[in-house]
Design a protein around this motif. Structure first.
Motif, short mmCIF file in Angstrom:
data_model
loop_
_atom_site.label_atom_id
_atom_site.label_comp_id
_atom_site.label_asym_id
_atom_site.label_seq_id
_atom_site.Cartn_x
_atom_site.Cartn_y
_atom_site.Cartn_z
N PHE A 297 15.62 7.66 -10.80
CA PHE A 297 15.23 8.73 -9.67
C PHE A 297 13.72 9.14 -10.00
N LEU A 298 13.48 9.22 -11.43
CA LEU A 298 12.14 9.73 -11.80
C LEU A 298 10.98 8.76 -11.36
N VAL A 299 11.29 7.47 -11.55
CA VAL A 299 10.34 6.45 -11.33
C VAL A 299 10.27 5.82 -9.72
N ALA A 300 11.16 6.28 -8.95
CA ALA A 300 11.32 5.60 -7.78
C ALA A 300 9.95 5.51 -7.07
N PRO A 301 9.10 6.59 -7.26
CA PRO A 301 8.10 6.96 -6.48
C PRO A 301 6.86 5.95 -7.08
N ILE A 302 7.00 5.74 -8.37
CA ILE A 302 5.89 4.86 -8.98
C ILE A 302 6.14 3.31 -8.63
N ILE A 303 7.39 3.01 -8.46
CA ILE A 303 7.78 1.58 -7.93
C ILE A 303 7.43 1.51 -6.68
N ILE A 304 7.44 2.36 -5.73
CA ILE A 304 7.07 2.12 -4.29
C ILE A 304 5.70 2.29 -4.14
N ALA A 305 4.94 3.00 -4.87
CA ALA A 305 3.45 3.36 -4.85
C ALA A 305 2.93 2.25 -5.59
N LEU A 306 3.27 1.52 -7.04
CA LEU A 306 2.53 0.82 -7.74
C LEU A 306 2.95 -0.71 -7.69
N PHE A 307 4.15 -1.01 -7.38
CA PHE A 307 4.68 -2.38 -7.56
C PHE A 307 4.99 -3.06 -6.29
N LEU A 308 5.77 -2.18 -5.31
CA LEU A 308 6.29 -2.95 -4.04
C LEU A 308 4.94 -3.46 -3.07
N PRO A 309 3.95 -2.66 -3.03
CA PRO A 309 2.85 -3.12 -2.09
C PRO A 309 2.29 -4.85 -2.51
#
Length: 896
Positions: free
Chosen positions: A485-497
């Motif tokens: 839950f804590l890192v979901a924003p990081i994954i979406i912003a940093l890795f997914l694109p």
């Protein structure tokens, strides 16, 4: 029709187990436990008379132990002529006896002790039996020597070791972390101990060190044993007595020494079922299972106190008539002495509770150490009442804690397996290309992908190891489990694109485009090695736990889960994996919630009763603000939660492949958030199960079978032993579901990595769809073989082992990805240097124990990132096009 290859796998499974295909009845008998729960008292040949004697009286305080399966007894004291109240004199022995495995009688050795000694400490080691201190009746001894069996010469050898810092007798001792610990005792035969003695001998047996003693009174004849408290092995000290000028103090207290923090902790008084505190002086103790200490016999002190009072009165009165009367009373007590306690007590280190297990049908000896060898505990000779010894050798055969599983439960689990295979067969008709097999052809909805990610992470490690960890400790790891839950924003912003724009199948394709093919291959190989280890762990964990509580054959459990997972994963591809994950999440969480309701209903006071017990035992400790990198403090847990989950959700093919199945960026985001949100209630549920289990077994410690060999088995033990048929079968199916959801994901992802990063990358021959299916099969079988190998290893906590594997294999890999994202100056050579340096640093970190295992991922990540960047600045590199490969060169997409 199911392809022949799957029938062949099933055939291999049956043949490997030696079970005829038509013999369902035989299969059922193999699967079900038939051994009842019991403790069988038995005997071995009694001690023979010593040379020159016609009768063997037995010995109190002898040095006893086992070396190379040879039982050895040396020294000791007895009254060969008459009882002490009849004028008999205590004699101390130098004789040594030994009993070979399976031999009909003991033999007397030609070797003798360096002096006549008794009442020291003897500890069995791989090098021989350590004999420490003791007394000859006049003075206490400082001697330390080792008795070893020489197989070639068929004789006992004696080797001297560094002496004790001071003479000691009537103490206790145990082996802990390879070191010898000596506690209690007295250093003079003329006066009682004036201080508490606590010494440690290093693992090389070269130097003694005096340590701070326990926060309680001094004592002789204590009960000492070493056992795990659910985290680490500890030293436990119970009871004993302290002679004084006016009276003798009988101790009913207990203490625990933690060698990791070098600190003592006071325990609950020795009480059984709320009864009065008990004295256990002179009793025999042995660790059993994962967290029990069995205490056999001991002097409760009632008659001892009467005798002590009479002896003191006789010494104080000048009246000869009164002395004669007191002497008569004393002798009557001694002649009619019923013997010491026949009870077998069990102390459960995790709940700090005592329970009565059994009673010996006779007289149990005191002042004789327990010889724990294999599945038995041997008590050789000893004192059975004041002045009286016994030459008998008693052994306690330890039965398993297996429960009968039953046909109803077997049918429930079997039906569940058939449903899994049907799902794989159903989706096998859609697997026409690599796009179908690895990405589902874009047909998987975002919510199913999110549940599949959740199911992949929610393995048997969640279902069993997390409750077991919380049961044994507290909620210190809660923040770590909230990491997704804590890192979901990081994954979406940093890795997914990056992954969505590059339209890749294997996440390691990015590494070649950003750096070079070598980095891609190293990353893919590291991932595959990690996944094979993960497959082994998630297969082994439920197998060993189910074997412990139900008697299932470990290899049978492992092969069942492994083969069935291979079958439906090979057939259904990623679609079959995703939809079986969805089903298994429902079974898993439904079973967990059902267990919570059932457990709370059996505890007095319900939820409030659980809460009270948990609060009283500090089970809700969530944040530890100490500054210590070697303990799971809040800073350590938080850092680990961020780094471990960034690496796992950002660079692990098993997870990335799920959100790559989404049709667009929005769907990928929703699948990530679905998993992240589900983690919150799931974490609370599994931590709550551990706490409720603690409350459940604190109130009823005797219901935890002492023969359970793994703390990780505590939840399955509750399921199999206390739930009704059908319900327990469904929950065991949930345990299988937890493992198999992770297995199928790992196998499919390993196949993806191999097929994409190696076979297709180098244009090797072969139909790629068949290559992918065969790769799935090979990955599953290799992981299954690894799990079978693990079954022979000594592993205390699978949760810790899983964290170790994660950190050592994946930390540096995450650093390489982030290095590529954030730095345009980073290049292939620098990244390679960072990876290699990270592996070396990880090895040093793991072997030095300088940080807690939770930080292994963080150390690998940061070392690779920093060293890789610095190496890129110092080493020349070849320029590459960086379009869509770094943040600065990432195309702006309206969907982003």
């Amino acid at each position: 029709m199911v392809p022949n290859r799957y029938l062949l796998l099933a055939l291999i499974w049956w043949v490997a187990l030696g079970i005829p295909i038509s013999g369902l009845g035989i299969y059922g008998n193999r699967l079900m436990a038939q051994e009842p729960v019991f403790f069988r008292w038995d005997s071995l040949p009694a001690l023979p008379p010593a040379k020159g004697s016609l009768l063997q009286h037995g010995y109190a305080g002898a040095f006893t132990g086992v070396h190379q399966e040879v039982l050895i007894l040396a020294g000791g004291a007895n009254f060969p002529e008459a009882m002490p109240w009849e004028g008999g004199q205590k004699k101390y022995s130098r004789d040594i006896f030994y009993l070979l495995p399976g031999a009909p009688q003991w033999q007397q050795s030609k070797q003798v002790l360096p002096a006549s000694l008794a009442y020291g400490v003897s500890l069995s080691t791989t090098d021989g039996i350590l004999c420490i201190g003791g007394t000859d009746g006049v003075s206490c001894s400082r001697e330390v020597f080792r008795l070893a069996w020489n197989e070639e010469q068929q004789e006992i050898e004696l080797q001297f070791l560094p002496e004790l810092p001071e003479p000691l007798a009537f103490m206790g001792g145990c082996l802990l972390k390879g070191e010898v610990y000596i506690t209690g005792g007295q250093n003079s035969m003329k006066q009682p101990p004036r201080e508490s003695f606590f010494y440690r001998l290093d693992a090389r047996c070269q130097k003694w060190t005096k340590l701070p003693s326990w926060p309680g009174p001094a004592r002789i004849l204590p009960v000492v044993s070493c056992q795990s408290n659910g985290l680490h092995n500890q030293l436990y000290l119970f009871s004993g007595r302290l002679p004084g000028k006016t009276n003798t103090q009988l101790h009913t207290d207990g203490y625990r020494y933690d060698p990791w923090t070098q600190s003592w902790h006071r325990l609950n008084p020795i009480q059984v079922n709320g009864g009065p505190p008990l004295c256990l002086m002179g009793a025999t103790a042995a660790p059993t299972g994962a967290a029990h200490i069995w205490v056999m016999g001991g002097d409760r002190g009632r008659i001892f106190t009467q005798l002590d009072s009479l002896n003191r009165l006789m010494m104080q009165t000048p009246d000869t008539a009164q002395i004669a009367q007191l002497t008569k009373l004393r002798n009557q007590l001694l002649d009619q002495h019923p013997g010491f306690s026949p009870q077998l007590l069990s102390y459960y280190t995790i709940t700090d509770q005592w329970s009565l297990i059994d009673s010996f049908p006779g007289k149990l000896p005191v002042t004789t150490p327990a010889i724990h060898t294999g599945d038995r505990i041997v008590l050789a000779s000893g004192e059975i009442s004041p002045g009286k010894r016994s030459p008998k050798v008693i052994q306690l055969k330890i039965a398993s804690g297996h429960q009968t599983f039953g046909w109803i439960n077997i049918l429930v689990v079997g039906a569940y397996f058939l449903v899994l295979i049907w799902v794989g067969w159903h989706f096998s008709k859609r697997q026409l290309s690599l796009e179908d097999y690895f990405k589902g052809g874009g047909r998987i909805p975002w919510w199913a992908a999110g549940l599949s990610i959740f199911g992949t992470v929610l393995s048997a490690i969640s279902f069993m190891a997390i409750p077991a960890k919380t049961f044994a400790t507290d909620w210190s790891y809660f923040v770590y489990n909230m990491g997704p839950f804590l890192v979901a924003p990081i994954i979406i912003a940093l890795f997914l694109p990056f992954y969505q724009r590059l339209d890749i199948t294997s996440v390691y394709e990015y590494l070649e485009q950003r750096f070079n093919v070598a980095i891609r291959l190293i990353g893919s190989l590291a991932f595959m090695a990690y996944q094979l280890g993960r497959i082994g762990i998630v297969l082994y964990l439920p197998a060993i736990a189910l074997h412990t509580v139900s008697g299932f054959n470990i290899e049978l459990c492992i092969l069942t889960m492994g083969i069935i997972s291979v079958v439906y994963t090979m057939m259904g591809g990623i679609e079959g994996v995703v939809w079986t994950d969805v089903m298994q999440v429902i079974v898993l969480m439904g079973g967990a919630l059902l267990c919570i309701v059932l457990m709370i209903s059996e505890i007095d006071g319900g939820f409030s009763g659980v809460w009270q017990i948990a609060v009283e035992n500090d089970k809700f400790n969530l944040i530890d603000l100490r500054w210590n990198w070697q303990e799971p403090t809040f800073g350590v847990v938080l850092a680990a939660a961020v780094f471990s989950n960034v690496v796992f959700y950002g660079t692990d093919q098993t997870v990335v492949q799920r959100y790559l199945t989404a049709t667009d960026m929005a769907g990928a985001r929703r699948s990530i958030w679905t998993n992240a949100i589900l983690v919150v209630p799931a974490t609370i549920i599994f931590f709550a199960i551990g706490t409720i289990l603690f409350a459940r077994y604190s109130a009823a410690p005797a219901e935890v079978h002492p023969a359970l060999s793994a703390t990780d088995a505590i939840f399955p033990w509750f399921i199999v032993s206390e739930l009704p048929p059908g319900v327990s079968g469904l929950l065991i199916a949930g345990i299988f579901a937890a493992s198999m959801s992770s297995l199928s994901s790992s196998m499919n992802s390993v196949a993806t990595a191999y097929t994409t990063d190696f076979h297709r990358r180098f244009s090797w021959r072969g139909n790629l769809l068949k290559v992918a299916q065969n790769s799935t099969q090979v990955a599953g079988l290799l992981g299954t073989m690894f799990a079978i190998m693990m079954a022979s290893w000594d592993i205390k906590s699978l949760w810790d082992e899983f964290l170790k594997v994660v950190g050592l294999f994946t930390g540096g890999l995450g650093g390489v990805f982030v290095l590529g994202f954030i730095s345009q100056k980073a290049h292939g050579r620098g990244a390679l240097v960072g990876l290699i340096a990270s592996m070396f640093i990880q090895y040093l970190v793991a072997t030095s124990h300088s940080v807690h295992i939770l930080l292994f991922t963080a150390t690998g990540f940061l070392s690779c990132l920093i060293i890789g960047y610095l190496a890129s600045l110092m080493l020349p590199g070849q320029p590459k096009p960086l379009k869509n490969l770094t943040f600065r060169t990432l195309d702006q997409d309206p969907e982003s």
